[in-house]
Write a protein that holds these residues in place. Structure first.
Motif, mmCIF file in Angstrom:
data_model
loop_
_atom_site.group_PDB
_atom_site.id
_atom_site.type_symbol
_atom_site.label_atom_id
_atom_site.label_comp_id
_atom_site.label_asym_id
_atom_site.label_seq_id
_atom_site.Cartn_x
_atom_site.Cartn_y
_atom_site.Cartn_z
ATOM 1 N N ASP A 77 60.629 53.549 2.340
ATOM 2 C CA ASP A 77 59.849 53.014 3.385
ATOM 3 C C ASP A 77 58.876 52.260 3.070
ATOM 4 O OD1 ASP A 77 59.636 52.588 6.298
ATOM 5 O OD2 ASP A 77 58.081 54.304 6.146
ATOM 6 N N ASP A 83 52.533 51.615 5.313
ATOM 7 C CA ASP A 83 53.274 52.994 5.198
ATOM 8 C C ASP A 83 51.991 53.790 4.804
ATOM 9 O OD1 ASP A 83 55.361 54.760 5.576
ATOM 10 O OD2 ASP A 83 55.669 54.804 3.613
ATOM 11 N N HIS A 121 52.996 54.358 10.135
ATOM 12 C CA HIS A 121 53.372 55.620 11.162
ATOM 13 C C HIS A 121 53.052 57.128 10.840
ATOM 14 C CE1 HIS A 121 57.145 57.218 8.926
ATOM 15 N NE2 HIS A 121 56.343 56.595 8.146
ATOM 16 N N HIS A 122 51.858 57.263 9.971
ATOM 17 C CA HIS A 122 51.510 58.632 9.696
ATOM 18 C C HIS A 122 50.182 58.757 10.826
ATOM 19 C CE1 HIS A 122 53.073 57.392 5.774
ATOM 20 N NE2 HIS A 122 53.223 58.672 5.506
ATOM 21 N N THR A 141 57.824 53.169 8.841
ATOM 22 C CA THR A 141 57.023 51.957 8.872
ATOM 23 C C THR A 141 58.011 50.868 8.984
ATOM 24 O OG1 THR A 141 55.336 52.939 7.629
ATOM 25 C CG2 THR A 141 55.414 50.814 7.631
ATOM 26 N N ASP A 179 63.657 57.142 5.349
ATOM 27 C CA ASP A 179 62.460 58.009 5.994
ATOM 28 C C ASP A 179 63.214 59.179 7.259
ATOM 29 O OD1 ASP A 179 60.340 57.254 4.739
ATOM 30 O OD2 ASP A 179 59.188 56.917 6.386
HETATM 31 MN MN MN Z 1 57.143 56.227 5.879
#
Ligand code: MN
Ligand code: 5GP
Length: 341
Positions: free
Chosen positions: A31, A95, A121-122, A141, A173
């Protein structure tokens, strides 16, 4: 999901920039590399000077990706990376959402007074950029980056090379769309990428079915000799020492995905993998359901990530790091059960 003010601001910023540096996280995965290189191709299509600078080496199973050969590995080319950062007028982080995730590049990056953008996207983002595009609901991501490019009106700049990179990150992912992929939006993005004439089966083959013989032997060893269950917690763990890695001719990326295998056992919903590398212990955690491995890792292994997929590290010797897991997991699990009531 992303407010239009941010997209307008981002568009202006990119249009005004000429030398753009894209930075993935330490030990970049599919990712992180996919979103870095996908964006690289799109921005090059917009006639920008673009360079990917990775904090460390990327795994060999991603070397087929167009543009990967041009990425600078900070660990090996420090002065080249520093010069690239000095010339840059825009940084894009992909990421990750905490500067801790760029390892030794952290100080250098923090000292740069140029504009910074984060696409990630965390959960629990730290304020590390001027424009923060943080969407934890996104599968990857790569999905998010492709979505952002579309929002910017730049779909025409997504070449087949870029689409292959973005598709790779969505695929890795989500375990080939097996988890983290219940949102119909993900499939809209995948459909858009397939319309770019990419060969999805080939990508699957290159990423998952191009193992070296030694990697397969290492997998056999870790599953056969090193997997231990903690049935009271529905958990499992495995570890590999530096000697074992050397014995099996370890290459970066060889242990990718190992941590997922114990979740294939009925009744096992938590899995951990510990590996001794470069003098520290790298930890990986996975879960199914509500058990938050990111919180567990944050509390015990200086890490974080997603609820069901997280990582961390320990400076303890391998045996002690594993012992810490054996001690702390049951306590954390009890608290988790209590909180769930
Ligand atoms: Mn990721
Ligand atoms: P992996 O186990 O594949 O290395 O990582 C799983 C997930 O946890 C990824 O989303 C990754 O970005 C995140 N992660 C891995 N290592 C760390 C770490 O040391 N700190 C934090 N905050 N996240 C990590």
């Amino acid at each position: 999901m992303i407010d239009s003010f941010k997209t307008d601001e981002l568009k202006k910023l990119i249009e005004l920039s000429q030398n753009i540096v894209i930075v993935p996280h330490l030990n970049p995965d599919g990712d992180a590399m996919g979103s870095s290189l996908g964006l690289l191709h799109v921005l090059e299509g917009l006639k920008k000077q673009v360079q990917v600078v990775s904090p460390s080496a990327y795994p060999k199973f991603l070397s087929w990706m167009k543009g990967s050969g041009g990425a600078i590995n900070y660990e090996e080319e420090k002065s080249k990376a520093e010069e690239t950062f000095r010339k840059a007028d825009l940084l894009i982080f992909v990421d990750f959402n905490s500067l801790k995730r760029v390892g030794e590049m952290q100080e250098l990056i923090a000292s740069l007074s140029i504009k910074k953008v984060m696409i990630d996207h965390h959960p629990y983002p730290e304020n590390i950029a001027d424009i923060m595009i943080s969407v934890p609901e996104s599968s990857s991501t790569c999905e998010l980056a492709y979505h952002v490019i579309n929002q910017l009106g730049w779909n025409e700049y997504v070449s087949a090379d870029a689409a292959e990179c973005f598709y790779t990150g969505i695929m890795t992912d989500t375990g080939s769309l097996s988890y983290n992929s219940s949102n119909p939006e993900t499939y809209r993005m995948v459909a858009g990428l397939l319309e770019k004439d990419i060969d999805k089966d080939k990508i699957h083959q290159l990423v998952f079915h191009s193992n070296s013989f030694s990697r397969m032997k290492l997998l056999g060893h870790v599953l056969g000799q090193k997997m231990i269950l903690m049935e009271d917690q529905g958990a499992a763990y495995m570890c590999l020492s530096a000697e074992e890695l050397t014995e099996f001719g370890f290459q970066p990326g060889d242990t990718e995905g190992f941590v997922n295998y114990p979740l294939g056992i009925e009744g096992i919903n938590i899995s951990a993998f510990f590996m001794e590398k470069d003098g520290i212990i790298k930890c990986s955690f996975r879960s199914r359901g509500d058990f938050p491995v990111n919180k567990f890792s944050e509390m015990n292994f200086s890490g974080g990530g997603h609820r069901n997929a997280a990582g961390g590290m320990s400076e303890l010797p391998l045996v002690e790091a594993v012992q810490k897991y054996k001690n702390e997991l049951p306590k954390f699990y009890q608290k988790y059960l209590k909180d769930a009531l």
